[in-house]
Design a protein around this motif. Structure first.
Motif, PDB file in Angstrom:
ATOM      1  N   SER A  54       0.848  -1.194   0.000  1.00  0.00           N
ATOM      2  CA  SER A  54       0.000   0.000   0.000  1.00  0.00           C
ATOM      3  C   SER A  54       0.882   1.242   0.000  1.00  0.00           C
ATOM      4  O   SER A  54       2.094   1.150   0.227  1.00  0.00           O
ATOM      5  CB  SER A  54      -0.903   0.035   1.245  1.00  0.00           C
ATOM      6  N   CYS A  55       0.246   2.385  -0.216  1.00  0.00           N
ATOM      7  CA  CYS A  55       0.970   3.655  -0.084  1.00  0.00           C
ATOM      8  C   CYS A  55       1.269   3.898   1.387  1.00  0.00           C
ATOM      9  O   CYS A  55       2.312   4.441   1.744  1.00  0.00           O
ATOM     10  CB  CYS A  55       0.132   4.783  -0.666  1.00  0.00           C
ATOM     11  N   THR A  56       0.341   3.474   2.244  1.00  0.00           N
ATOM     12  CA  THR A  56       0.548   3.578   3.687  1.00  0.00           C
ATOM     13  C   THR A  56       1.854   2.882   4.064  1.00  0.00           C
ATOM     14  O   THR A  56       2.689   3.440   4.786  1.00  0.00           O
ATOM     15  CB  THR A  56      -0.637   2.915   4.430  1.00  0.00           C
ATOM     16  N   PHE A  81      -4.912  12.586   4.154  1.00  0.00           N
ATOM     17  CA  PHE A  81      -5.378  11.289   4.636  1.00  0.00           C
ATOM     18  C   PHE A  81      -4.555  10.881   5.868  1.00  0.00           C
ATOM     19  O   PHE A  81      -3.395  11.285   6.004  1.00  0.00           O
ATOM     20  CB  PHE A  81      -5.224  10.249   3.518  1.00  0.00           C
ATOM     21  N   SER A  83      -2.968   8.304   6.712  1.00  0.00           N
ATOM     22  CA  SER A  83      -1.727   7.542   6.516  1.00  0.00           C
ATOM     23  C   SER A  83      -0.491   8.431   6.480  1.00  0.00           C
ATOM     24  O   SER A  83       0.596   8.011   6.887  1.00  0.00           O
ATOM     25  CB  SER A  83      -1.806   6.740   5.223  1.00  0.00           C
ATOM     26  N   VAL A 126       1.981  16.721   0.411  1.00  0.00           N
ATOM     27  CA  VAL A 126       0.965  15.827  -0.169  1.00  0.00           C
ATOM     28  C   VAL A 126       0.462  16.497  -1.448  1.00  0.00           C
ATOM     29  O   VAL A 126      -0.024  17.626  -1.406  1.00  0.00           O
ATOM     30  CB  VAL A 126      -0.220  15.628   0.811  1.00  0.00           C
ATOM     31  N   ASP A 152       4.135  12.480  -0.381  1.00  0.00           N
ATOM     32  CA  ASP A 152       2.939  11.647  -0.446  1.00  0.00           C
ATOM     33  C   ASP A 152       2.330  11.902  -1.823  1.00  0.00           C
ATOM     34  O   ASP A 152       1.580  12.853  -2.033  1.00  0.00           O
ATOM     35  CB  ASP A 152       1.952  12.006   0.671  1.00  0.00           C
ATOM     36  N   ALA A 154       0.475   9.731  -3.389  1.00  0.00           N
ATOM     37  CA  ALA A 154      -0.559   8.694  -3.514  1.00  0.00           C
ATOM     38  C   ALA A 154      -1.471   8.980  -4.704  1.00  0.00           C
ATOM     39  O   ALA A 154      -1.869   8.076  -5.435  1.00  0.00           O
ATOM     40  CB  ALA A 154      -1.384   8.620  -2.230  1.00  0.00           C
ATOM     41  N   GLN A 155      -1.781  10.264  -4.897  1.00  0.00           N
ATOM     42  CA  GLN A 155      -2.713  10.654  -5.960  1.00  0.00           C
ATOM     43  C   GLN A 155      -1.973  11.181  -7.187  1.00  0.00           C
ATOM     44  O   GLN A 155      -2.614  11.640  -8.127  1.00  0.00           O
ATOM     45  CB  GLN A 155      -3.664  11.738  -5.419  1.00  0.00           C
ATOM     46  N   SER A 176       0.096   5.335  -4.505  1.00  0.00           N
ATOM     47  CA  SER A 176      -0.964   4.398  -4.107  1.00  0.00           C
ATOM     48  C   SER A 176      -1.603   3.782  -5.339  1.00  0.00           C
ATOM     49  O   SER A 176      -1.864   4.469  -6.329  1.00  0.00           O
ATOM     50  CB  SER A 176      -2.056   5.096  -3.295  1.00  0.00           C
ATOM     51  N   HIS A 178      -4.422   1.903  -4.737  1.00  0.00           N
ATOM     52  CA  HIS A 178      -5.690   1.498  -4.118  1.00  0.00           C
ATOM     53  C   HIS A 178      -6.796   1.552  -5.168  1.00  0.00           C
ATOM     54  O   HIS A 178      -6.652   2.209  -6.207  1.00  0.00           O
ATOM     55  CB  HIS A 178      -6.004   2.461  -2.958  1.00  0.00           C
ATOM     56  N   LYS A 181      -7.723   4.902  -6.767  1.00  0.00           N
ATOM     57  CA  LYS A 181      -6.726   5.724  -7.442  1.00  0.00           C
ATOM     58  C   LYS A 181      -6.764   5.498  -8.967  1.00  0.00           C
ATOM     59  O   LYS A 181      -7.444   4.601  -9.455  1.00  0.00           O
ATOM     60  CB  LYS A 181      -5.343   5.415  -6.864  1.00  0.00           C
ATOM     61  N   GLY A 188      -2.472  -1.579  -2.840  1.00  0.00           N
ATOM     62  CA  GLY A 188      -1.077  -1.618  -3.267  1.00  0.00           C
ATOM     63  C   GLY A 188      -0.494  -0.225  -3.362  1.00  0.00           C
ATOM     64  O   GLY A 188      -1.202   0.777  -3.240  1.00  0.00           O
ATOM     65  N   TYR A 320     -11.575  14.089   4.331  1.00  0.00           N
ATOM     66  CA  TYR A 320     -10.569  14.616   5.237  1.00  0.00           C
ATOM     67  C   TYR A 320     -11.140  15.545   6.306  1.00  0.00           C
ATOM     68  O   TYR A 320     -11.261  16.754   6.113  1.00  0.00           O
ATOM     69  CB  TYR A 320      -9.441  15.336   4.506  1.00  0.00           C
TER      70      TYR A 320
END
Ligand SMILES: *Cc1c(COP(=O)(O)O)cnc(C)c1O
Length: 376
Positions: A54-56, A81, A83, A126, A152, A154-155, A176, A178, A181, A188, A320
């Motif tokens: 995961s990104c986490t 987020f 995480s 982020v 971060d 993730a996006q 991420s 997920h 996404k 993942g 959020y």
């Protein structure tokens, strides 16, 4: 009903998962994981990309690799987020929250310096909605105060800042994959490592503290426990699902960008009349249409708009709760400066349906309903 998200699926996922099974390699670091890692490296120029669960977990790896210690401080936006903060809180660090910019919803780079103390170790920008933070300013501060930078992203897969892919500007970048996404493997992510000198430590950490990666490359003749570690590598079946999408990443992005452009075109008249705000993309940023949002006047209006859209068969969502107002954020974190925009903007934002394969007529329908709500 037009749902807010539909997990990306391009068609070849079944074939590739079957291939992973036929190759009798469904655990980690098989053929598909290698393909995905290589694709990310070629796409971004990172010294190394490692697929993770995961990104986490990628962010947790970054915190471990930086050897973040209890009581040390990590600066991040209050609007993100959980995480982003958890990865460092798990190491006993203090998340230090700063306010965001109302235009991009990213941390306000002009507020970072005032939040730096003797205990500060890292800055965690982020890239909200796949739109880059002001990375030049952030990297200058990091150099001046000798701080690490963990992006971060993730996006932010397929997004860039001044031509530099997100996730490769700071010491570490976290993607991420997920279900929600742009590209997915269910659950993942990936850790991007900018500098070659940190690659070996990351490989060891990800492989339970062993030198298994080196062993498979034939660089050592036995594999053994060499450092602390955990298991952050995903099954190759998940990587096979992701690979089908990375192969056509340009097409997926183009499709999302078309929906984004159409939303903007359809809703611009409302923005011009001052009824709502639309996303702002700074000139230095190439984004990936991760999301399309509108901003209502306030919480009350947003609540009404959500209910109105729901009645019309459109699922729109917000997210959020600002971290400094959440119970755990209050317990372990600290907000520096004034909350001018974090809470206010978080109460205005509303994300409209956005996914690969969203139809033109669906975008038009959603936009029409938003206009209807405003009496236009
Ligand atoms: C989705 C997301 C994460 C977490 O990603 P996972 O892969 O689900 O762990 C972290 N940060 C941001 C900003 C995200 O949008």
């Amino acid at each position: 009903m037009i749902g807010f998200n539909v997990a990306p699926f391009v068609g070849k996922e079944f074939t590739y998962i079957q291939e992973a099974i036929s190759a009798e390699h469904i655990c980690g670091d098989g053929l598909f994981t290698k393909r995905c890692n290589q694709w990310i490296e070629e796409q971004t120029g990172a010294a190394k990309a490692l697929l993770t669960t995961s990104c986490t977990h990628a962010t947790e790896m970054a915190a471990l690799l930086l050897d973040i210690r209890p009581g040390e401080e990590v600066i991040m936006p209050a609007y993100t987020f959980v995480s982003t903060a958890n990865a460092f809180v798990l190491r006993g660090a203090v998340p230090v929250f700063v306010d965001i910019r109302p235009d991009t919803m990213n941390l306000d780079e002009s507020l970072i310096e005032a939040a730096i103390t003797e205990r500060t170790r890292a800055i965690v920008p982020v890239h909200y909605a796949g739109v880059a933070c002001e990375m030049d300013v952030i990297m200058d501060l990091a150099e001046k105060y000798n701080l690490a930078v963990v992006e971060d992203a993730a996006q932010g897969v397929m997004s860039s800042y001044k031509g530099r892919p997100l996730g490769t500007i700071g010491d570490y970048g976290c993607f991420s994959f997920h279900e929600t996404k742009n590209f997915s493997m269910g659950e993942g992510g990936a850790l991007l490592i900018r500098d070659q000198e940190h690659v070996e430590a990351a490989e060891i950490l990800r492989e339970k503290g062993t030198n298994r990666s080196k062993f498979f490359r034939g660089q050592v003749d036995k594999y053994t426990w060499v450092d602390q570690g955990s298991s952050y590598l995903p099954s190759d079946m998940n990587a096979a699902y992701l690979w089908a999408q990375l192969e056509v990443a340009e097409e997926i992005t183009k499709n999302r960008m078309a929906s984004f452009a159409l939303y903007r075109q359809e809703l611009e008249p409302l923005e011009k009349q001052g009824l709502l705000d639309l996303p702002v993309i700074p000139r230095d940023c190439k984004h990936n249409a991760h999301m399309f949002y509108v901003k209502a006047r306030d919480l009350k209006e947003r609540t009404k708009l959500i209910a109105f859209l729901k009645e019309k068969g459109v699922q729109a969502v917000f997210h959020y709760v600002p971290l400094h107002t959440a119970p755990e954020g209050q317990r372990v974190g600290r907000f520096v400066g004034e909350d001018r925009f974090t809470t206010k903007e978080s109460e205005r934002i509303l994300r409209l349906p956005m996914y690969y394969g969203l139809k033109k007529e669906q975008v038009q329908y959603v936009a029409e309903k938003v206009r209807e709500f405003y009496g236009k």
